[in-house]
Design an enzyme around this catalytic site. Structure first.
Site, short mmCIF file in Angstrom:
data_model
loop_
_atom_site.label_atom_id
_atom_site.label_comp_id
_atom_site.label_asym_id
_atom_site.label_seq_id
_atom_site.Cartn_x
_atom_site.Cartn_y
_atom_site.Cartn_z
N SER A 139 0.85 -1.19 0.00
CA SER A 139 0.00 0.00 0.00
C SER A 139 0.88 1.24 0.00
O SER A 139 2.07 1.18 0.31
CB SER A 139 -0.90 0.00 1.24
OG SER A 139 -1.57 1.22 1.42
N TYR A 152 -3.54 -1.65 10.18
CA TYR A 152 -3.45 -1.82 8.74
C TYR A 152 -2.12 -1.27 8.23
O TYR A 152 -1.43 -1.92 7.43
CB TYR A 152 -4.61 -1.11 8.05
CG TYR A 152 -4.63 -1.27 6.55
CD1 TYR A 152 -5.18 -2.40 5.96
CD2 TYR A 152 -4.10 -0.29 5.71
CE1 TYR A 152 -5.20 -2.56 4.58
CE2 TYR A 152 -4.10 -0.44 4.34
CZ TYR A 152 -4.66 -1.57 3.78
OH TYR A 152 -4.66 -1.74 2.41
#
Length: 259
Positions: A139, A152
């Site tokens: 990400s 996350y």
């Protein structure tokens, strides 16, 4: 690496980024296997996209991953690309007394552990191929944390580090397995969180899904080590110069938007 006549596994391939890549891989003339926890979603994806192959598997469960690896070795012995995409995202306030430890750790078991489990289980099969590839989807948050999604962010930084270590071990063994890390920014069409909003920051950092797929395919064909797509490229460069300032400023903006 030419992406034609390959046998490709896409974890978390029933929706979002994984599903978009699976469809493109199929269009390019590959055998494409998608996994997911929900048999219903798998069946729906396969029904709507003839040619896709669905296999139910929970990447956070080692026994499920082991069973998946056994089935792939039997039915798809030419598997040569693993696209580790399965992931979940939780936004939460660490001061919230209602947040359970299980909720805090859920992203770790899927996003990070799942990537490690699938990779470890399928390395022997990939090593048998003349040429193979592992794509780990991390990400933008592999470069900078987002204050409202701390676990996350930690998992995606972990995927980044795991990818680098994996690559070096493969090189040391002399195996022809490429390792590419794909770092998407926010993809609003497939966002993992149901609290996504259309605030200025999210609009600025978002990228259309089609552009992400194009960037990822191009990177795979060129055997790139890492593809920072869209705003992820800007952030990776910026974090080299003022990481603490950028992290603090970004965090305060996000927390203010959601307060």
């Amino acid at each position: 690496m030419k992406l034609v006549n390959r046998t490709i596994l896409v974890t978390g391939g029933t929706s979002g980024i994984g599903f978009a890549f699976a469809k493109r891989f199929l269009e390019m003339g590959n055998t494409v296997i998608i996994t997911g926890r929900s048999q219903q979603r798998i069946d729906q994806a396969v029904k709507n996209n003839p040619g896709l192959i669905g296999m139910a598997a929970d990447v956070s469960d080692p026994s499920s991953v082991e069973q998946l690896a056994k089935e792939l070795a039997i039915h798809y012995p030419k598997l040569d690309i693993v696209f580790n995409n399965a992931g979940i995202m939780h936004e939460f306030d660490l001061f919230d007394e209602n947040i359970t430890y299980e909720y805090l750790a859920a992203e770790i078991t899927t996003n990070l552990n799942g990537t490690i489990y699938v990779t470890k289980a399928l390395l022997p099969l990939l090593a048998k191929q003349q040429e193979a590839m592992i794509v780990n989807v991390s990400s933008l948050l592999a470069n900078i944390t987002v204050a409202n999604a701390p676990t996350y962010s930690a998992t995606k930084a972990g995927v980044h580090m795991f990818s680098d270590a994996l690559r070096e071990q493969i090189r040391a063994k002399g195996k022809n397995i490429h390792v590419m890390e794909l770092c998407p920014p926010v993809i609003s069409e497939t966002n993992l969180t149901d609290t996504y909003d259309e605030g200025f920051l999210n609009k600025m950092i978002s990228l259309p899904l089609a552009k992400l797929v194009n960037a990822g395919i191009k990177g795979m064909e060129k055997n790139k080590l890492r593809v920072n797509a869209g705003f992820a490229k800007v952030m990776r460069f910026s974090m080299k110069f003022a990481p603490d300032f950028i992290t603090h400023t970004w965090g305060q903006i996000i927390l203010k938007e959601q307060s």
